[in-house]
Design a protein around this motif. Sequence first.
Motif, PDB file in Angstrom:
ATOM      1  N   VAL A  25       0.771  -1.342   0.137  1.00  0.00           N
ATOM      2  CA  VAL A  25      -0.112  -0.073  -0.015  1.00  0.00           C
ATOM      3  C   VAL A  25       0.917   1.453   0.207  1.00  0.00           C
ATOM      4  O   VAL A  25       1.813   1.443   0.783  1.00  0.00           O
ATOM      5  CB  VAL A  25      -0.788  -0.008   1.316  1.00  0.00           C
ATOM      6  N   GLY A  26       0.792   1.913  -1.040  1.00  0.00           N
ATOM      7  CA  GLY A  26       1.566   3.519  -1.034  1.00  0.00           C
ATOM      8  C   GLY A  26       0.712   4.315  -0.600  1.00  0.00           C
ATOM      9  O   GLY A  26      -0.665   4.722  -1.142  1.00  0.00           O
ATOM     10  N   VAL A  27       0.976   5.279   0.276  1.00  0.00           N
ATOM     11  CA  VAL A  27      -0.042   6.391   0.829  1.00  0.00           C
ATOM     12  C   VAL A  27       0.849   7.685   0.778  1.00  0.00           C
ATOM     13  O   VAL A  27       2.070   8.017   1.070  1.00  0.00           O
ATOM     14  CB  VAL A  27      -0.238   6.334   2.391  1.00  0.00           C
ATOM     15  N   ASP A  28       0.262   8.662   0.171  1.00  0.00           N
ATOM     16  CA  ASP A  28       0.665  10.050   0.019  1.00  0.00           C
ATOM     17  C   ASP A  28       0.078  10.928   1.242  1.00  0.00           C
ATOM     18  O   ASP A  28      -1.177  10.899   1.203  1.00  0.00           O
ATOM     19  CB  ASP A  28       0.209  10.601  -1.386  1.00  0.00           C
ATOM     20  N   ILE A  29       0.850  11.187   2.102  1.00  0.00           N
ATOM     21  CA  ILE A  29       0.364  11.860   3.219  1.00  0.00           C
ATOM     22  C   ILE A  29       0.215  13.322   3.107  1.00  0.00           C
ATOM     23  O   ILE A  29       1.103  13.871   2.462  1.00  0.00           O
ATOM     24  CB  ILE A  29       1.417  11.753   4.353  1.00  0.00           C
ATOM     25  N   ALA A  30      -0.718  13.787   3.590  1.00  0.00           N
ATOM     26  CA  ALA A  30      -1.124  15.244   3.578  1.00  0.00           C
ATOM     27  C   ALA A  30      -1.928  15.614   4.945  1.00  0.00           C
ATOM     28  O   ALA A  30      -2.116  14.832   5.863  1.00  0.00           O
ATOM     29  CB  ALA A  30      -2.179  15.546   2.301  1.00  0.00           C
ATOM     30  N   ASN A  76      -1.544 -12.442   2.720  1.00  0.00           N
ATOM     31  CA  ASN A  76      -1.566 -12.637   4.133  1.00  0.00           C
ATOM     32  C   ASN A  76      -0.513 -11.902   4.787  1.00  0.00           C
ATOM     33  O   ASN A  76      -0.275 -11.866   6.091  1.00  0.00           O
ATOM     34  CB  ASN A  76      -1.086 -14.340   4.399  1.00  0.00           C
ATOM     35  N   LYS A  77      -0.049 -10.780   3.989  1.00  0.00           N
ATOM     36  CA  LYS A  77       1.026  -9.676   4.545  1.00  0.00           C
ATOM     37  C   LYS A  77       0.691  -8.417   3.750  1.00  0.00           C
ATOM     38  O   LYS A  77       0.530  -8.412   2.619  1.00  0.00           O
ATOM     39  CB  LYS A  77       2.456 -10.319   4.273  1.00  0.00           C
ATOM     40  N   VAL A  78       1.026  -7.458   4.677  1.00  0.00           N
ATOM     41  CA  VAL A  78       0.811  -6.108   4.202  1.00  0.00           C
ATOM     42  C   VAL A  78       1.928  -5.093   4.453  1.00  0.00           C
ATOM     43  O   VAL A  78       2.297  -5.110   5.655  1.00  0.00           O
ATOM     44  CB  VAL A  78      -0.534  -5.561   4.811  1.00  0.00           C
ATOM     45  N   ILE A  79       2.577  -4.547   3.690  1.00  0.00           N
ATOM     46  CA  ILE A  79       3.579  -3.502   3.545  1.00  0.00           C
ATOM     47  C   ILE A  79       2.827  -2.215   3.139  1.00  0.00           C
ATOM     48  O   ILE A  79       2.382  -1.892   2.163  1.00  0.00           O
ATOM     49  CB  ILE A  79       4.794  -3.588   2.978  1.00  0.00           C
ATOM     50  N   VAL A  80       2.793  -1.236   4.298  1.00  0.00           N
ATOM     51  CA  VAL A  80       2.266   0.096   3.895  1.00  0.00           C
ATOM     52  C   VAL A  80       3.586   1.097   3.812  1.00  0.00           C
ATOM     53  O   VAL A  80       4.216   1.276   4.900  1.00  0.00           O
ATOM     54  CB  VAL A  80       1.378   0.705   5.052  1.00  0.00           C
ATOM     55  N   GLY A  81       3.757   1.942   2.734  1.00  0.00           N
ATOM     56  CA  GLY A  81       4.714   2.827   2.547  1.00  0.00           C
ATOM     57  C   GLY A  81       4.176   4.206   2.538  1.00  0.00           C
ATOM     58  O   GLY A  81       3.082   4.532   2.019  1.00  0.00           O
ATOM     59  N   MET A  82       4.979   5.103   3.240  1.00  0.00           N
ATOM     60  CA  MET A  82       4.720   6.537   3.076  1.00  0.00           C
ATOM     61  C   MET A  82       5.838   7.334   3.071  1.00  0.00           C
ATOM     62  O   MET A  82       6.832   6.870   3.605  1.00  0.00           O
ATOM     63  CB  MET A  82       3.632   6.809   4.228  1.00  0.00           C
ATOM     64  N   GLU A  83       5.535   8.720   2.670  1.00  0.00           N
ATOM     65  CA  GLU A  83       6.771   9.587   2.954  1.00  0.00           C
ATOM     66  C   GLU A  83       6.823  10.186   4.316  1.00  0.00           C
ATOM     67  O   GLU A  83       5.604  10.553   4.774  1.00  0.00           O
ATOM     68  CB  GLU A  83       6.669  10.578   1.897  1.00  0.00           C
ATOM     69  N   PRO A  84       7.579  10.461   5.014  1.00  0.00           N
ATOM     70  CA  PRO A  84       7.683  11.237   6.221  1.00  0.00           C
ATOM     71  C   PRO A  84       7.478  12.737   6.050  1.00  0.00           C
ATOM     72  O   PRO A  84       8.433  13.409   6.224  1.00  0.00           O
ATOM     73  CB  PRO A  84       8.978  10.825   6.911  1.00  0.00           C
ATOM     74  N   THR A  85       6.127  13.092   5.929  1.00  0.00           N
ATOM     75  CA  THR A  85       6.152  14.533   5.574  1.00  0.00           C
ATOM     76  C   THR A  85       5.645  15.232   6.702  1.00  0.00           C
ATOM     77  O   THR A  85       4.715  14.947   7.503  1.00  0.00           O
ATOM     78  CB  THR A  85       4.901  14.632   4.394  1.00  0.00           C
ATOM     79  N   VAL A 107       9.205   6.229   2.734  1.00  0.00           N
ATOM     80  CA  VAL A 107      10.106   6.315   1.362  1.00  0.00           C
ATOM     81  C   VAL A 107      10.673   7.689   1.334  1.00  0.00           C
ATOM     82  O   VAL A 107       9.951   8.802   1.805  1.00  0.00           O
ATOM     83  CB  VAL A 107       9.072   5.982   0.188  1.00  0.00           C
ATOM     84  N   ASN A 108      11.704   8.065   0.981  1.00  0.00           N
ATOM     85  CA  ASN A 108      12.335   9.166   0.684  1.00  0.00           C
ATOM     86  C   ASN A 108      11.667  10.003  -0.407  1.00  0.00           C
ATOM     87  O   ASN A 108      11.378   9.597  -1.562  1.00  0.00           O
ATOM     88  CB  ASN A 108      14.029   9.077   0.297  1.00  0.00           C
ATOM     89  N   PRO A 109      11.255  11.278   0.207  1.00  0.00           N
ATOM     90  CA  PRO A 109      10.331  12.211  -0.868  1.00  0.00           C
ATOM     91  C   PRO A 109      11.111  12.350  -2.089  1.00  0.00           C
ATOM     92  O   PRO A 109      10.501  12.577  -3.380  1.00  0.00           O
ATOM     93  CB  PRO A 109      10.131  13.402   0.004  1.00  0.00           C
ATOM     94  N   TYR A 110      12.657  12.666  -2.040  1.00  0.00           N
ATOM     95  CA  TYR A 110      13.556  12.763  -3.187  1.00  0.00           C
ATOM     96  C   TYR A 110      13.356  11.848  -4.175  1.00  0.00           C
ATOM     97  O   TYR A 110      13.048  11.831  -5.365  1.00  0.00           O
ATOM     98  CB  TYR A 110      14.721  13.253  -2.771  1.00  0.00           C
ATOM     99  N   HIS A 111      13.065  10.312  -3.616  1.00  0.00           N
ATOM    100  CA  HIS A 111      13.156   9.188  -4.435  1.00  0.00           C
ATOM    101  C   HIS A 111      11.781   9.093  -5.179  1.00  0.00           C
ATOM    102  O   HIS A 111      11.777   8.840  -6.165  1.00  0.00           O
ATOM    103  CB  HIS A 111      13.491   7.896  -3.825  1.00  0.00           C
ATOM    104  N   THR A 112      10.612   9.685  -4.543  1.00  0.00           N
ATOM    105  CA  THR A 112       9.404   9.747  -4.971  1.00  0.00           C
ATOM    106  C   THR A 112       9.360  10.797  -6.215  1.00  0.00           C
ATOM    107  O   THR A 112       8.743  10.331  -7.320  1.00  0.00           O
ATOM    108  CB  THR A 112       8.258  10.084  -3.940  1.00  0.00           C
TER     109      THR A 112
END
Length: 173
Positions: A25-30, A76-85, A107-112
């Motif tokens: 799961v990719g989440v864009d934090i706001a 059966n497994k979940v990985i949630v990724g987000m930027e530390p905004t 995830v590093n915002p610069y990499h995104t």
Amino acid sequence: MSKRNHLKERLNEKLEAVTFKTLIVGVDIAKHNQWARFVDCRGIEHNKALKFENNRNGFNAILARIYEICKQEDFNKVIVGMEPTGHYWKAFANFLLKQAKITVVLVNPYHTKRAKELDDNSQTKSDKKDALTIARLVKDGRYFETYLPHDVYAELRGLTTTRYSMNKRKKSI
């Protein structure tokens, strides 16, 4: 072991952690509304994008969607990724860390930004698009683990930050 070998080994561990039974799961934090996108280990999207609020109701909504997709697609497994905004990601990460079988990574915002430009050769910003880019970066092992201190350690971190800020003010005076 050299640093280069260690980094290569660590990347291999991250790639091996993502299996055919893993929902990413990719989440864009706001500040107010966040977007989530759901992919498998090949980067194929499952279900539609979800816009949810940055509060407990929104967190419960995405958790319900995650469980629904896991049940439908047999993950059966979940990985949630987000930027530390800013600080907005911390409440959501703390909420998810209390759930079983969910791993939270950053995830590093610069990499995104760079990966998004590679994907579509465009610099246009879209929270919905960024969430998919974040999910695909996680799939490729381009993330780092989350560390959020709890209890005494959280208090120590807060006190250290306050001390640093007070010393800075003292020097300026």
